[in-house]
Design an enzyme around this catalytic site. Structure first.
Site, PDB file in Angstrom:
ATOM      1  N   GLU A  47       0.855  -1.196   0.000  1.00 20.23           N
ATOM      2  CA  GLU A  47       0.000   0.000   0.000  1.00 20.23           C
ATOM      3  C   GLU A  47       0.886   1.240   0.000  1.00 20.23           C
ATOM      4  OE1 GLU A  47      -2.637  -0.425   3.371  1.00 20.23           O
ATOM      5  OE2 GLU A  47      -3.553  -2.224   2.483  1.00 20.23           O
TER       6      GLU A  47
ATOM      7  N   GLN B 156      30.579  -1.171 -17.138  1.00 17.21           N
ATOM      8  CA  GLN B 156      31.885  -0.506 -17.133  1.00 17.21           C
ATOM      9  C   GLN B 156      32.762  -1.019 -18.284  1.00 17.21           C
ATOM     10  OE1 GLN B 156      32.460   1.925 -15.088  1.00 17.21           O
ATOM     11  NE2 GLN B 156      34.600   2.315 -15.588  1.00 17.21           N
TER      12      GLN B 156
ATOM     13  N   GLU C 232       8.481 -17.155  -4.159  1.00 20.73           N
ATOM     14  CA  GLU C 232       8.660 -15.863  -4.828  1.00 20.73           C
ATOM     15  C   GLU C 232      10.102 -15.390  -4.661  1.00 20.73           C
ATOM     16  OE1 GLU C 232       5.981 -12.796  -3.493  1.00 20.73           O
ATOM     17  OE2 GLU C 232       6.844 -11.308  -4.855  1.00 20.73           O
TER      18      GLU C 232
END
Ligand SMILES: Cc1cc2nc3c(=O)[nH]c(=O)nc-3n(C[C@H](O)[C@H](O)[C@H](O)COP(=O)(O)OP(=O)(O)OC[C@H]3O[C@@H](n4cnc5c(N)ncnc54)[C@H](O)[C@@H]3O)c2cc1C
Length: 382
Positions: A130, A339, A245
Site C-alpha cells: 500500500e 563498465q 517468490e
C-alpha cells in the site's frame, strides 16, 4: 560446470519456449516497453501453447505437471533473450498467484478461475503493498468489513505487478483490524466489481514492459465466496508462499548474471583500444574471471535451492539467502559489465544498459534485501 537439474523433457520444453519468446515477445518488445505493458494477445497465445498454469491439474485446464524446473526455464529464456519484463507478468501469474489458488481455493473457486487463468483469459495479480506500507505487511490498512453475504472492501494498493491488466486480484485486507496480523485475510477481487478502479500505470526505472499499477477499492462489495482460504489466515498463507517468490528472484538474478557476462565477453573480444581487444588487458580479464567464478558459485547454490524447492525442503531462510545474495550479485555483475562496455554501456540501444536498469529493483521487491537479512538473522537466534 555441468548442470544436472534438467532432463530431456526439459530440454525440449526449453527449445519450444525459446521459440515462443523469439516469435511472440521479441518482435513486439520495444512497443510494449513504450506502452508499459504487454498485449492481451500475448497472454492468449501463451495460454494456447501451454505456457500458463503448467502445474494446474488437467481437470482445471492445466497440464498437471507440477515441476518448478519449467518455471526456471521460462525465466532463464526470457532473460537470455533480453526481454525479461515481457514475460515477468506471466511469471508472477504462474509462480506466485496460481500456487495460492491451488493451495487455498475451494473446488468451486478453482473451477471458476483456473481454466481462464490457464487459457490466458484471466490475468492475475497479488496486491499486498500500500502507499503507506510495504515491508511491514501486518500494517496494511485495506479493510474488508463483513456485511451479510459480502465484504465491503476499502483501500488502496500500489506497485502491483499486472495491476493495470489484471482480471483477478488476490487482495490482502484486514477483516478484523483489532487483531493485527491475525486479522488479515485474502479476498479475491474481480474485474467488473463496482468500486474496483485502476490508479496510475506507473513509470518505472526499468522492467519497462512489465505492467505495474495502483489499485483503488471504494466500497467494493465482494461476495463472501471470494474469500481465499480461511478468514484471519492471510498472513500465514503469505509467509508460507513467499519462499517460492524469493527463490524466483534468485533464479532470475543468476540468469541475468550469465546473460550479462556472456554479452560482455563477446564485447571484450571485439572492441579494441590501444590497438588490442579490450579483453586482453589484465584488468578486463581479471574482472571477467572474478565474475565467472562468482556466477559459477552462485549457480551451484541456486540450483541446489531449486532442488530443495522440488523436494519441499526449501526453508524461508535459505530462500531469503537466494534472494538477497543473488540479487546483490546481479547488481554487481551488471554494473561491472556496463563498465567494460565503456560509453556504449550507457546507451539504451545496448542490451547491457537495459539489463542495468532492470537489475535495480531486484533487491527491492519480493521483500527488500534488508528484510531478507532480518529473516536470516532471526533464525540465528539474534
Ligand atoms: C517493480 C515492482 C513490482 C512490485 N510488485 C508488487 C506486487 O505485485 N504486489 C505487491 O504487493 N507489491 C509489489 N511491489 C512492492 C514491493 O514488494 C515493495 O516495494 C517492497 O516490499 C518494499 O516496500 P516499500 O516500497 O513500502 O518500502 P519500505 O517498507 O518503506 O522500505 C523502505 C526502506 O526501509 C527498509 N526497511 C523497512 N523495514 C525495515 C526493517 N525492519 N529493517 C531494516 N530495514 C527496513 C527497507 O529495506 C527499504 O530499504 C513491487 C515493487 C516494485 C518496485
Amino acid at each position: 560446470m555441468k548442470r544436472t537439474l534438467f532432463t530431456e523433457d526439459h530440454r525440449l520444453f526449453r527449445d519450444s519456449y525459446r521459440h515462443f519468446v523469439e516469435k511472440e515477445i521479441v518482435p513486439f518488445y520495444a512497443q510494449w516497453e513504450k506502452d508499459g505493458h504487454v498485449s492481451r494477445e500475448l497472454w492468449l497465445k501463451a495460454g494456447q501453447q501451454g505456457f500458463l498454469g503448467l502445474q494446474v491439474p488437467e481437470e482445471y485446464g492445466g497440464a498437471g505437471v507440477d515441476d518448478y524446473r519449467y518455471s526456471v526455464i521460462m525465466m532463464e529464456e526470457s532473460t537470455r533473450a533480453g526481454v525479461t519484463s515481457g514475460a515477468g507478468g506471466m511469471g508472477l501469474h504462474n509462480d506466485i498467484v496460481i500456487p495460492y489458488i491451488l493451495a487455498y481455493a475451494t473446488p468451486e473457486q478453482k473451477q471458476r478461475w483456473l481454466p481462464g487463468m490457464c487459457a490466458g483469459e484471466i490475468i492475475s495479480a497479488i496486491a499486498m503493498t500500500e502507499p503507506d506500507t510495504g515491508s511491514d505487511l501486518a500494517a496494511v490498512r485495506t479493510s474488508a468489513q463483513r456485511q451479510g453475504d459480502a465484504y465491503l472492501l476499502n483501500g488502496q494498493k500500489t506497485f502491483i505487478t499486472n495491476g493495470f491488466m489484471a482480471d483477478l486480484v488476490i487482495t490482502v485486507a484486514k477483516t478484523n483490524p483489532a487483531l493485527g496480523h491475525k486479522g488479515i485475510s485474502l479476498i479475491v477481487v474481480e474485474e467488473g466489481m463496482e468500486g474496483f478502479k485502476r490508479g496510475r500505470l506507473l513509470d518505472k526505472v526499468g522492467l519497462k514492459a512489465q505492467d505495474t499499477a495502483e489499485l483503488i477499492f471504494e466500497d467494493v462489495r465482494v461476495p463472501v465466496h471470494n474469500l481465499l482460504g480461511a478468514e484471519g489466515q492471510g498472513f500465514y498463507y503469505l509467509m508460507r508462499q513467499l519462499a517460492r517468490e524469493r527463490l524466483n528472484v534468485g533464479v532470475g538474478a543468476l540468469a541475468a548474471c550469465e546473460t550479462a557476462l556472456a554479452m560482455t565477453v563477446e564485447y571484450c573480444k571485439q572492441r579494441t583500444a590501444f590497438g588490442k581487444p579490450i579483453g586482453s588487458f589484465q584488468n578486463s580479464r581479471f574482472k571477467l574471471a572474478e565474475m565467472q567464478t562468482e556466477i559459477e558459485i552462485g549457480r551451484v547454490f541456486i540450483d541446489h535451492c531449486i532442488e530443495e524447492l522440488l523436494e519441499g525442503t526449501l526453508t524461508p531462510e535459505v530462500a531469503a539467502m537466494a534472494k538477497w545474495w543473488g540479487s546483490d550479485l546481479q547488481k554487481r555483475v551488471v554494473d561491472e559489465c556496463v563498465q567494460l562496455h565503456g560509453g556504449y554501456g550507457y546507451m539504451l540501444e545496448y542490451p547491457i544498459a537495459r539489463a542495468y536498469l532492470d537489475a535495480r529493483v531486484q533487491s527491492i521487491y519480493a521483500g527488500t534485501n534488508e528484510i531478507m537479512k532480518e529473516i536470516i538473522g532471526r533464525s540465528l537466534g539474534v
